[in-house]
Design an enzyme around this catalytic site. Structure first.
Site, short mmCIF file in Angstrom:
data_model
loop_
_atom_site.label_atom_id
_atom_site.label_comp_id
_atom_site.label_asym_id
_atom_site.label_seq_id
_atom_site.Cartn_x
_atom_site.Cartn_y
_atom_site.Cartn_z
N GLN A 5 -14.64 4.02 59.61
CA GLN A 5 -13.56 4.62 58.81
C GLN A 5 -14.09 5.74 57.92
OE1 GLN A 5 -14.06 1.35 59.20
NE2 GLN A 5 -12.19 0.16 59.04
N ASP A 12 -8.90 -4.83 49.32
CA ASP A 12 -7.88 -5.47 50.16
C ASP A 12 -7.24 -6.66 49.46
OD1 ASP A 12 -9.72 -4.02 52.19
OD2 ASP A 12 -7.81 -4.41 53.18
O1 MRU Z 1 -10.09 -2.61 58.08
P1 MRU Z 1 -9.43 -1.55 57.24
O2 MRU Z 1 -9.76 -0.17 57.67
O3 MRU Z 1 -7.95 -1.80 57.09
O4 MRU Z 1 -10.07 -1.76 55.80
C1 MRU Z 1 -9.68 -0.91 54.78
C2 MRU Z 1 -10.41 -1.13 53.51
O5 MRU Z 1 -11.25 -2.00 53.40
C3 MRU Z 1 -9.97 -0.30 52.35
O6 MRU Z 1 -11.05 -0.02 51.52
C4 MRU Z 1 -8.90 -1.06 51.55
O7 MRU Z 1 -7.89 -1.50 52.40
C5 MRU Z 1 -8.32 -0.22 50.49
S1 MRU Z 1 -7.34 1.09 51.12
C6 MRU Z 1 -6.65 1.93 49.82
#
Ligand code: MRU
Length: 345
Positions: free
Chosen positions: A192, A233
């Site tokens: 990401q 999260d």
């Molecule tokens: O697996 P993902 O890409 O959904 O994980 C995203 C994250 O860990 C982000 O840092 C978190 O959701 C915060 S987004 C504002």
């Protein structure tokens, strides 16, 4: 700025985050099952964006539901969306918000119920952008000037309805005139950071350098990194923070090197029902995300794999949690409770 997710007459339109940065493509979800698949397959990802998608998923589900046995259809829609990803509490927060609205409308004409649920889902999206701007305003003063901000994963416009949480703080710091640049961890295994954070910040002209995850300690020791800002999260009552796998290692390295470690998240990411992060469910993702890179195998056939998508950073490593209602610091039991329900002015 790029539109992450939108309600349109054709359906719920999302930028496909599995295709970025090489392909800027949009996916249209025409029913709630397609929204659930998009969340599970990470076409849309990031806790607040998942919440917006779930709200729109409930709305499109009810739009296509029939009058007969509507309650049980709504239950099925909500259960299907809730079963997509377990860690980001925003998913459950958004479904709960839509369910409570539905309950308050029960018995009204179906057309009115549909219209109100669609309006509510659009409101969840609009509110998220305003919330992120407020997070940015509270977080910007914390960012040291003339330094580099290190971030992990993507907590930007793509992970929200717009502007971002961690990247919102960075954007607001830049908008306030601070001369900062960004180091983006690549964020194995789903990349990401490399694919999404770098792409998104490049669109804004914010100077960004990509590093592999295992370089973070090296650069923190060099004195170049002024602070770390990440998203979340789920945040437990005691301030433990679940975020993308690797965040915990970054937080420990930050402490070792005297670098402030900030978490930027909306109040909807707080789960005050959980006494600590030990209770946060951690999603396990497919082994192929680790053994393969863009479909190419990088490990021998039959390799045993662990692929937890998130880890939990103990509250003692968290310098502050930045929300739309202000900045919380330890002891988090007190500060998070206050910030979740601010007294009316
Ligand atoms: O697996 P993902 O890409 O959904 O994980 C995203 C994250 O860990 C982000 O840092 C978190 O959701 C915060 S987004 C504002």
């Amino acid at each position: 700025m790029v539109e992450t997710i939108e309600w349109t007459p054709r359906g719920v339109v999302m930028i496909d985050q599995t295709r970025l940065p090489l392909h800027e493509e949009y996916v249209t979800c025409r029913n709630y099952q397609e929204v659930a698949t998009a969340i599970r397959d990470m076409i849309i990802r990031g806790a607040p964006a998942i919440g917006v998608a779930a709200a729109m998923g409930v709305a499109i589900g009810v739009l296509h539901a029939s009058e007969a046995a509507l309650d049980s259809q709504v239950d099925t829609i909500c259960q299907t969306l809730a079963a997509t990803r377990p860690t980001a509490v925003n998913l459950f927060w958004a479904i709960d918000r839509m369910q409570r609205l539905y309950a308050s409308l029960r018995g009204q004409p179906l057309d009115l119920i549909r219209r109100r649920l669609i309006e509510e889902a659009q409101l969840v999206r609009q509110e998220d952008i305003a919330i992120n701007r407020a997070i940015g305003r509270h977080g910007a003063p914390l960012v040291p000037d003339h330094k580099t901000v290190l971030t992990h994963c993507n907590a930007g416009a793509l992970a929200t309805a717009g502007y971002g949480t961690a990247l919102g703080v960075i954007r607001a710091a830049r908008e306030s005139g601070k001369q900062i640049d960004v180091f983006a961890d690549e964020t194995r295994p789903f990349l990401q950071g490399a694919r999404l954070t770098v792409w998104e910040l490049q669109q804004d002209g914010i100077p960004t350098t990509l590093i592999t995850d295992n370089m973070a300690g090296h650069f923190m020791k060099s004195g170049r990194i002024g602070c770390v800002v990440v998203g979340a999260d789920r945040i437990a009552r005691n301030g433990d923070v679940a975020n993308k796998i690797g965040t915990y290692s970054v937080a420990v390295l930050a402490r070792e090197n005297g670098v402030p470690f900030f978490v930027a998240a909306p109040v909807s990411t707080l789960d005050l029902t959980l006494e600590s992060g030990d209770r946060i469910p951690i999603e396990q993702r497919p082994a192929s995300e680790v053994t393969h890179v863009f479909g190419h195998p990088v490990a021998p056939t039959g390799t045993l794999v662990q692929n937890p998508a998130f880890d939990v950073t103990p509250a003692r490593y968290v310098t502050a949690i930045v929300t739309e209602n202000g900045v919380a610091r330890a002891p988090y039991e007190d500060s998070l409770r206050t910030i979740a329900a601010p007294s009316p002015r």
